[in-house]
Scaffold this motif. Structure first.
Motif, short mmCIF file in Angstrom:
data_model
loop_
_atom_site.label_atom_id
_atom_site.label_comp_id
_atom_site.label_asym_id
_atom_site.label_seq_id
_atom_site.Cartn_x
_atom_site.Cartn_y
_atom_site.Cartn_z
N ASP A 93 -9.89 -2.09 27.53
CA ASP A 93 -9.65 -0.94 28.01
C ASP A 93 -9.10 0.14 27.45
OD1 ASP A 93 -9.57 0.61 30.63
OD2 ASP A 93 -7.65 -0.20 31.16
N ALA A 105 -4.49 4.91 24.33
CA ALA A 105 -3.97 3.79 24.32
C ALA A 105 -4.99 2.85 24.55
CB ALA A 105 -3.01 3.72 25.56
N SER A 106 -4.97 1.59 24.04
CA SER A 106 -5.99 0.49 24.06
C SER A 106 -5.56 -0.90 24.40
CB SER A 106 -6.75 0.36 22.80
OG SER A 106 -6.01 0.15 21.65
N CYS A 107 -5.97 -1.71 24.88
CA CYS A 107 -5.49 -3.17 25.26
C CYS A 107 -6.50 -4.09 25.01
CB CYS A 107 -4.95 -3.34 26.61
SG CYS A 107 -6.22 -3.08 28.03
N VAL A 113 -1.21 -4.06 23.11
CA VAL A 113 -1.59 -2.78 23.56
C VAL A 113 -1.20 -1.94 22.28
CG1 VAL A 113 -0.75 -1.10 25.20
CG2 VAL A 113 -0.80 -3.49 26.13
N HIS A 137 2.79 -9.09 26.17
CA HIS A 137 1.98 -10.09 27.25
C HIS A 137 1.80 -11.38 26.29
CE1 HIS A 137 1.21 -7.28 30.46
NE2 HIS A 137 0.99 -6.52 29.54
N VAL A 141 -4.92 -8.72 27.55
CA VAL A 141 -4.53 -7.82 28.16
C VAL A 141 -5.78 -6.98 28.76
CG1 VAL A 141 -2.89 -5.57 28.34
CG2 VAL A 141 -2.43 -7.40 26.99
N VAL A 144 -4.78 -0.77 31.16
CA VAL A 144 -3.93 0.11 30.69
C VAL A 144 -3.78 1.29 31.57
CG1 VAL A 144 -3.18 -0.71 28.46
CG2 VAL A 144 -5.11 1.07 28.85
N GLU A 145 -2.75 1.97 31.99
CA GLU A 145 -2.87 3.00 33.01
C GLU A 145 -1.56 3.89 32.53
OE1 GLU A 145 -5.26 4.85 35.00
OE2 GLU A 145 -5.55 2.56 35.42
N SER A 156 0.73 -1.37 31.61
CA SER A 156 -0.25 -2.51 31.13
C SER A 156 -0.36 -3.83 32.06
CB SER A 156 -0.17 -3.01 29.50
OG SER A 156 1.01 -3.64 29.48
N GLY A 158 -1.78 -7.91 32.44
CA GLY A 158 -2.34 -8.96 31.56
C GLY A 158 -2.72 -9.98 32.13
N TRP A 166 5.83 0.26 29.76
CA TRP A 166 6.51 0.49 28.40
C TRP A 166 6.86 2.25 28.41
CZ3 TRP A 166 5.63 -3.35 24.92
CH2 TRP A 166 4.78 -4.23 25.24
#
Length: 483
Positions: A93, A105-107, A113, A137, A141, A144-145, A156, A158, A166
């Motif tokens: 994501d 942001a990436s997971c 993350v 996590h 994951v 993410v939002e 996040s 997972g 965070w």
């Protein structure tokens, strides 16, 4: 001559200014071509867009990567175009920061993350180094939002069934929501971010107070297997998409304060692809796009019965893998554009913009279809939100300079890596690896940690030697001898 009573059988048609909205596909030269879109089957959009950049998760051998392309750079993308490629597992994501347009942001499957800062004008070479790497996590994951009104608060979710909150000002998780008993499928915030709605593989829809982690409402969806959820602005309503007991695609409308029964359930069709809902609070329009379909249905939502009015359907033969959505302040108001999708067409390696347009003859700014809308300024700091303050988004007009740049800048915290303790639990300890991949990731992470500790140790050795020398010099200085 008929009396008014005799004529009352006539159906009542609601007059809507959006009944003639139509979808317009961008010309081929305004599409993004030659993109190796990921073949991952994870049910996400794999695409994120803002007024500067388009980001797409791509196929990659080993590790995970995504492309970030400046919006004006349409046409064919070169095969060796630079990528963001620091993750050690598939990227699942990606989401742009709503207040800082260069931060994404990436997971990933690598359990991390990451926060990336993209330079203006895009990448000139592969980006390996994230400004922040967030480990908390114990499994991959999936979601993410960003918080809708607060700067630098990221959620996040997972495969360890946990949601972590965070605070990017300090680069640490500050809260953990631990009420789910299976994989979390979707997260959605209400307008001021004081409530979080989630759907879960355990067939439950939940409304949660995010700071305390308290479940305020819960629906056990046996007849309507929920997949996706979206808050409908300030209407105090939720909309879910899912599957009925007869395996038909279905939508349900809920009162957020009472999830005992849905207000309405409506069958859509018998296709099998996941239904993605998108809601535009400014026009009260709901868009439904099926994964693997080529069409997008749209409806108007009201607070009174029948709640949901079908408007029209945008049809296309090319199936969509996912859809990115342009924020409101990036739309072309002169063309009466009210929504814009970026459609991922995997088979063609193509990203196709689709503009939803309200047909108007007048050339002037259409005040009635563009109310004040959430802008690019955060309403709260992380500390204010964490201490219990709620505030509505800061609104902006699309008439006056809607390209106004945000004053917020991202400053990565300086910190030492240490154990991650939330609610008294160390999230990184005591989690045995389940698969060979997890074992490898843990091994590489430990190797990195050992290298970092060795470097830190040698730095401290040098510092000790310097201090010892300074102390020796002080003792041997003439002034000390005179004393």
């Amino acid at each position: 001559m008929f009396s008014p009573l005799q004529m009352s059988w006539r159906p009542q048609y609601r007059s809507s200014k959006f009944r003639n909205v139509y979808g317009k596909v961008a010309n081929r030269e305004h599409c993004f071509d030659g993109i190796p879109i990921t073949k991952n089957v994870h049910d996400n959009h794999f695409c994120a867009v803002n007024t500067k950049f388009l980001a797409i998760v791509t196929e990659s051998a080993g590790g995970g990567s995504f492309l970030v392309i400046p919006l004006e750079q349409t046409g064919r993308i070169e095969p060796n175009y630079p990528k963001v490629c620091g993750h050690q597992g598939n990227v699942l994501d990606i989401k742009w920061n709503p207040f800082i347009e260069n931060v994404i942001a990436s997971c990933s499957e690598d359990t991390s993350v990451r926060i990336w800062e993209i330079p203006d004008g895009g990448l000139k070479r592969n980006m390996m180094e994230a400004v922040l790497e967030l480990y908390g996590h114990s499994r991959r994951v999936g979601l993410v939002e960003w918080h809708p009104t607060t700067n630098n608060i990221l959620f996040s979710a997972g495969y360890d069934y946990k949601v972590l909150i965070w605070n990017l000002d300090i680069g640490e998780p500050v809260k953990m929501i631990d009420c789910h008993t299976d994989v979390i499928l979707c997260m959605s915030f209400n307008t001021d971010g004081s409530l979080l709605a989630t759907t879960c593989k355990d067939k439950k829809l939940r409304v949660i107070e995010p700071r305390s982690g308290k479940v305020l409402q819960e629906a056990n969806c046996k007849n309507h297997r929920v997949n996706r959820v979206v808050f409908l602005g300030n209407m105090k309503r939720l909309l879910t998409t899912g599957v009925s007991r007869w395996n038909t695609r279905q939508i349900a409308l809920w009162d957020q304060e009472d999830l005992a029964m849905p207000l309405i359930e409506e069958e859509i069709d018998g296709l099998s692809g996941l239904l993605f809902p998108f809601y535009d609070a400014d026009t009260h329009m709901l868009y439904l796009a099926g994964k693997g379909d080529g069409n997008i249905r749209y409806y108007e939502i009201s607070t009174e019965k029948p709640y949901l009015t079908y408007l029209m359907e945008f049809r296309s033969p090319a199936p969509q893998k996912g859809l990115g959505v342009m924020p409101k302040h990036g739309l072309d108001v002169s063309a009466c554009e009210v929504f814009r999708f970026y459609k991922l067409i995997t088979l063609k390696g193509l990203i196709e913009p689709i503009s939803m347009i309200v047909p108007r003859r007048s050339e002037t700014y259409q005040e009635d279809i563009y109310p004040m809308t959430p802008g690019t300024e955060p309403a709260l700091t992380p500390d204010e939100w964490l201490s219990g303050t709620n505030r509505d988004p800061i609104l902006m007009s699309l008439k006056e300079g809607y390209k106004k740049a945000s004053k917020v800048v991202f400053k990565a915290p300086m910190r030492e890596k240490k154990s991650v303790v939330v609610n008294g639990i160390d999230l990184l300890e005591n989690v045995p690896p389940r698969t060979e991949n997890e074992l490898l990731r843990m091994f590489f992470r430990q190797q990195d940690e050992i290298r970092r500790l060795k470097a830190e140790l040698s730095q401290k050795d040098i510092k000790i030697r310097q201090l010892q020398l300074e102390l020796k010099n002080l003792r041997n200085s003439p002034k000390n001898n005179e004393l």
